[in-house]
Design a protein around this motif. Structure first.
Motif, PDB file in Angstrom:
ATOM      1  N   UNK A   1       0.829  -1.185   0.000  1.00  0.00           N
ATOM      2  CA  UNK A   1       0.000   0.000   0.000  1.00  0.00           C
ATOM      3  C   UNK A   1       0.880   1.257   0.000  1.00  0.00           C
ATOM      4  N   UNK A   2       0.270   2.368  -0.304  1.00  0.00           N
ATOM      5  CA  UNK A   2       1.006   3.633  -0.344  1.00  0.00           C
ATOM      6  C   UNK A   2       1.600   3.974   1.016  1.00  0.00           C
ATOM      7  N   UNK A   3       0.828   3.772   2.085  1.00  0.00           N
ATOM      8  CA  UNK A   3       1.320   4.111   3.430  1.00  0.00           C
ATOM      9  C   UNK A   3       2.555   3.296   3.791  1.00  0.00           C
ATOM     10  N   UNK A   4       2.551   2.020   3.452  1.00  0.00           N
ATOM     11  CA  UNK A   4       3.710   1.173   3.752  1.00  0.00           C
ATOM     12  C   UNK A   4       4.940   1.626   2.977  1.00  0.00           C
ATOM     13  N   UNK A   5       4.739   1.972   1.723  1.00  0.00           N
ATOM     14  CA  UNK A   5       5.858   2.446   0.895  1.00  0.00           C
ATOM     15  C   UNK A   5       6.386   3.782   1.399  1.00  0.00           C
ATOM     16  N   UNK A   6       5.478   4.679   1.766  1.00  0.00           N
ATOM     17  CA  UNK A   6       5.881   5.986   2.268  1.00  0.00           C
ATOM     18  C   UNK A   6       6.627   5.840   3.599  1.00  0.00           C
ATOM     19  N   UNK A   7       6.175   4.898   4.421  1.00  0.00           N
ATOM     20  CA  UNK A   7       6.868   4.650   5.690  1.00  0.00           C
ATOM     21  C   UNK A   7       8.291   4.170   5.419  1.00  0.00           C
ATOM     22  N   UNK A   8       8.468   3.292   4.443  1.00  0.00           N
ATOM     23  CA  UNK A   8       9.808   2.795   4.112  1.00  0.00           C
ATOM     24  C   UNK A   8      10.717   3.925   3.635  1.00  0.00           C
ATOM     25  N   UNK A   9      10.157   4.863   2.897  1.00  0.00           N
ATOM     26  CA  UNK A   9      10.945   6.024   2.461  1.00  0.00           C
ATOM     27  C   UNK A   9      11.414   6.812   3.679  1.00  0.00           C
ATOM     28  N   UNK A  10      10.520   7.045   4.631  1.00  0.00           N
ATOM     29  CA  UNK A  10      10.886   7.806   5.829  1.00  0.00           C
ATOM     30  C   UNK A  10      11.824   7.022   6.747  1.00  0.00           C
ATOM     31  N   UNK A  11      11.758   5.695   6.721  1.00  0.00           N
ATOM     32  CA  UNK A  11      12.637   4.881   7.564  1.00  0.00           C
ATOM     33  C   UNK A  11      14.048   4.764   6.999  1.00  0.00           C
ATOM     34  N   UNK A  12      14.202   5.025   5.709  1.00  0.00           N
ATOM     35  CA  UNK A  12      15.517   4.871   5.088  1.00  0.00           C
ATOM     36  C   UNK A  12      16.521   5.851   5.705  1.00  0.00           C
ATOM     37  N   UNK A  13      17.571   5.309   6.292  1.00  0.00           N
ATOM     38  CA  UNK A  13      18.607   6.139   6.911  1.00  0.00           C
ATOM     39  C   UNK A  13      18.302   6.589   8.319  1.00  0.00           C
TER      40      UNK A  13
END
Length: 127
Positions: free
Chosen positions: A1-13
């Motif tokens: 889902x979009x929320x899961x993908x967006x969370x992964x972007x924010x978790x990167x680094x």
């Protein structure tokens, strides 16, 4: 889902938590950014938010700044979700939904990335 993908972007680094040893949750970062941006102007912001709620002034999103909208959204989510002991993932998904519905998610993402002191605290220098 979009929320899961967006969370992964924010978790990167994102830095690891010293307490739990794992990654910190992006929701904690979002809360800190929203509180930091508004903290110095809190009395005025609170008055504007109260007036907007009372007289329904922000129907078209032109009265409040993106910072104020972020602060309002985070506080609303915490107030409504803390009673049911909702997890941070639920709060994060609610935040994304509000951002999409209010058409400000892209502005909030810009706020998150330009709050340099908070970014330095939560993220690795290479991220």
């Amino acid at each position: 889902s979009f929320c899961s993908s967006f969370r992964k972007v924010l978790e990167h680094g994102m830095r690891r938590s010293k307490i739990i040893g794992g990654l910190c949750h992006p929701w904690l970062f979002i809360e800190e950014v929203s509180n930091r941006d508004i903290a110095s102007e809190l009395p005025g912001v609170y008055s504007r938010l109260t007036l907007c709620k009372t007289y329904r002034l922000d129907e078209d999103g032109k009265v409040l700044t993106p910072e104020e909208l972020l602060y309002r959204a985070v506080n609303r989510i915490n107030c409504t979700h803390d009673h049911s002991h909702a997890q941070m993932d639920v709060k994060f998904r609610s935040w994304v939904c509000i951002g999409v519905n209010e058409q400000v998610l892209h502005l909030w993402f810009e706020l998150l990335s330009t709050c340099h002191s908070v970014v330095a605290k939560w993220y690795q220098p290479w991220s």
